[in-house]
Design a protein around this motif. Structure first.
Motif, PDB file in Angstrom:
ATOM      1  N   UNK A 232      45.711  45.659  21.358  1.00 12.43           N
ATOM      2  CA  UNK A 232      45.786  46.255  22.829  1.00 12.43           C
ATOM      3  C   UNK A 232      44.898  45.929  23.646  1.00 12.43           C
ATOM      4  N   UNK A 233      43.574  45.899  23.218  1.00 13.99           N
ATOM      5  CA  UNK A 233      42.411  45.718  24.140  1.00 13.99           C
ATOM      6  C   UNK A 233      42.538  44.029  24.428  1.00 13.99           C
ATOM      7  N   UNK A 234      42.903  43.168  23.613  1.00 13.73           N
ATOM      8  CA  UNK A 234      43.025  41.972  23.880  1.00 13.73           C
ATOM      9  C   UNK A 234      44.128  41.732  25.159  1.00 13.73           C
ATOM     10  N   UNK A 235      45.363  42.472  24.942  1.00 13.19           N
ATOM     11  CA  UNK A 235      46.433  42.326  25.937  1.00 13.19           C
ATOM     12  C   UNK A 235      46.009  42.761  27.160  1.00 13.19           C
ATOM     13  N   UNK A 236      45.106  43.838  26.924  1.00 15.29           N
ATOM     14  CA  UNK A 236      44.455  44.341  28.299  1.00 15.29           C
ATOM     15  C   UNK A 236      43.641  43.576  29.097  1.00 15.29           C
ATOM     16  N   UNK A 237      42.981  42.951  28.182  1.00 15.75           N
ATOM     17  CA  UNK A 237      41.761  41.994  28.801  1.00 15.75           C
ATOM     18  C   UNK A 237      42.703  40.654  29.512  1.00 15.75           C
ATOM     19  N   UNK A 238      43.740  40.474  28.870  1.00 18.35           N
ATOM     20  CA  UNK A 238      44.436  39.318  29.210  1.00 18.35           C
ATOM     21  C   UNK A 238      44.992  39.437  30.637  1.00 18.35           C
ATOM     22  N   UNK A 239      45.657  40.725  30.514  1.00 18.62           N
ATOM     23  CA  UNK A 239      46.353  41.420  31.912  1.00 18.62           C
ATOM     24  C   UNK A 239      45.391  41.168  33.092  1.00 18.62           C
ATOM     25  N   UNK A 240      44.084  41.962  32.859  1.00 15.64           N
ATOM     26  CA  UNK A 240      42.964  41.872  34.056  1.00 15.64           C
ATOM     27  C   UNK A 240      42.763  40.595  34.358  1.00 15.64           C
ATOM     28  N   UNK A 241      42.670  39.618  33.619  1.00 18.89           N
ATOM     29  CA  UNK A 241      42.362  38.224  34.059  1.00 18.89           C
ATOM     30  C   UNK A 241      43.450  37.456  34.788  1.00 18.89           C
ATOM     31  N   UNK A 242      44.589  37.764  34.359  1.00 16.50           N
ATOM     32  CA  UNK A 242      45.739  37.244  35.083  1.00 16.50           C
ATOM     33  C   UNK A 242      45.867  38.032  36.375  1.00 16.50           C
ATOM     34  N   UNK A 244      43.211  39.320  38.102  1.00 15.23           N
ATOM     35  CA  UNK A 244      42.040  38.810  38.898  1.00 15.23           C
ATOM     36  C   UNK A 244      42.564  37.386  39.329  1.00 15.23           C
ATOM     37  N   UNK A 245      43.039  36.596  38.456  1.00 17.82           N
ATOM     38  CA  UNK A 245      43.425  35.071  38.897  1.00 17.82           C
ATOM     39  C   UNK A 245      44.315  35.152  40.146  1.00 17.82           C
ATOM     40  N   UNK A 246      45.302  36.285  40.143  1.00 18.54           N
ATOM     41  CA  UNK A 246      46.481  36.357  41.056  1.00 18.54           C
ATOM     42  C   UNK A 246      45.809  36.793  42.310  1.00 18.54           C
ATOM     43  N   UNK A 247      44.731  37.622  42.159  1.00 16.93           N
ATOM     44  CA  UNK A 247      44.251  38.148  43.542  1.00 16.93           C
ATOM     45  C   UNK A 247      43.334  37.197  44.275  1.00 16.93           C
ATOM     46  N   UNK A 248      42.681  36.267  43.326  1.00 20.24           N
ATOM     47  CA  UNK A 248      42.091  35.079  44.037  1.00 20.24           C
ATOM     48  C   UNK A 248      43.008  34.093  44.538  1.00 20.24           C
ATOM     49  N   UNK A 249      44.135  34.038  44.000  1.00 16.20           N
ATOM     50  CA  UNK A 249      44.916  32.919  44.533  1.00 16.20           C
ATOM     51  C   UNK A 249      45.395  33.402  45.964  1.00 16.20           C
ATOM     52  N   UNK A 250      46.036  34.596  45.958  1.00 16.63           N
ATOM     53  CA  UNK A 250      46.250  35.326  47.299  1.00 16.63           C
ATOM     54  C   UNK A 250      45.394  35.109  48.180  1.00 16.63           C
ATOM     55  N   UNK A 251      43.959  35.649  47.821  1.00 14.89           N
ATOM     56  CA  UNK A 251      43.155  35.642  49.006  1.00 14.89           C
ATOM     57  C   UNK A 251      42.805  34.177  49.481  1.00 14.89           C
ATOM     58  N   UNK A 252      42.566  33.338  48.684  1.00 16.93           N
ATOM     59  CA  UNK A 252      42.658  32.057  49.021  1.00 16.93           C
ATOM     60  C   UNK A 252      43.777  31.487  50.182  1.00 16.93           C
TER      61      UNK A 252
END
Length: 268
Positions: A232-242, A244-252
């Motif tokens: 579960x911790x690993x999945x939550x970490x992957x979700x946070x990374x995704x 964050x990446x989506x947020x960066x792409x939207x901002x750009x």
């Protein structure tokens, strides 16, 4: 009573990854005087080739004291005369020699007592990676740190007092260095100080090793008992990374310059 209550609190000292205690608990400060620490450095400098002395002692340890360590150091099939040429064994000898050099310099020259304490405990913790020690080290039965350092008390100190012949080294500079320190300390004084030093090393390495081993075993037990939590911790970490990446792409994309409207020349 008022004076004790008003006394400033002792500053905590971080040793490695954990708070071990305050500065007054540093064994190099508590058990060794400044003169003792200077003696450690100056007598160590007497040795023209300390690595050779350390190597001879480790060869004795794996052959005569603890033959079980031969396999650990990769010399179980090596004849005694060539053991020091084996990479794993020779590397350990070099690192231990460097440790003694660094510690005596920190204690007797730069007076970095906290750094020396941290270095010893880091060395103890690092031995947890050695599978043989992780399985067989037992401070109540066979403490390998004590075994090795007790041999150094018996066989290393005589080189420092001059009772044992030092390895020969070419050049007159070494001879002058040996004479310069010759009469500074009495043999019994050297023996007592170095015995305290090696005893501190054994105690601190043992303690830090045991704490690190217990920490790692506890982590492994938790992982074994509750594997779903780690998934579960690993999945939550992957979700946070995704996210964050989506947020960066939207901002750009929101900051991309809009295509400028084409302006046509007025024909009239």
């Amino acid at each position: 009573m008022g004076a004790s209550l008003c006394a400033p609190k002792k500053k905590k000292t971080q040793v490695g990854a954990s708070w071990v205690g305050n500065e007054s608990e540093n064994p190099f400060d508590v058990s060794l005087t400044k003169k003792d620490r200077t003696c450690l450095r100056e007598t160590f400098q007497r040795l023209e080739e300390p690595k050779e002395v350390v190597g001879l002692i480790f060869v004795d340890i794996v052959n005569d004291v603890e033959p079980d360590l031969k396999k650990v150091f990769g010399v179980d099939r090596a004849p005694r005369p060539v053991m020091l040429k084996m990479p794993k064994f020779g590397g350990h000898v070099a690192r231990f020699t460097d440790l003694l050099d660094q510690l005596t310099s920190m204690l007797g020259y730069t007076e970095n007592l906290t750094g020396a304490w941290q270095l010893v405990r880091k060395t103890g913790r690092s031995h947890v990676r050695q599978g043989f020690l992780e399985l067989n080290q037992n401070q109540l039965e066979k403490n390998y740190f004590e075994v090795v350092l007790n041999v150094f008390i018996d066989r290393f100190i005589p080189y420092l007092t001059g009772e044992q012949q030092l390895p020969k080294a070419a050049g007159s500079e070494n001879d002058q260095k040996k004479v310069r320190f010759a009469n500074n300390y009495q043999p019994q004084q050297i023996q007592d100080i170095w015995k305290k030093f090696f005893t501190i090393l054994a105690a601190q390495m043992t303690d830090s090793f045991e704490l690190e081993r217990a920490k790692q075993r506890n982590a492994q037990s938790q992982k074994a008992l509750a594997p779903h939590q780690h998934i579960e911790q690993s999945e939550r970490k992957k979700k946070r990374i995704q996210e964050k990446q989506s947020e960066i792409e939207n901002t750009a994309s929101s900051h991309e310059p809009k295509e400028q409207e084409q302006m046509f020349e007025d024909p009239f």
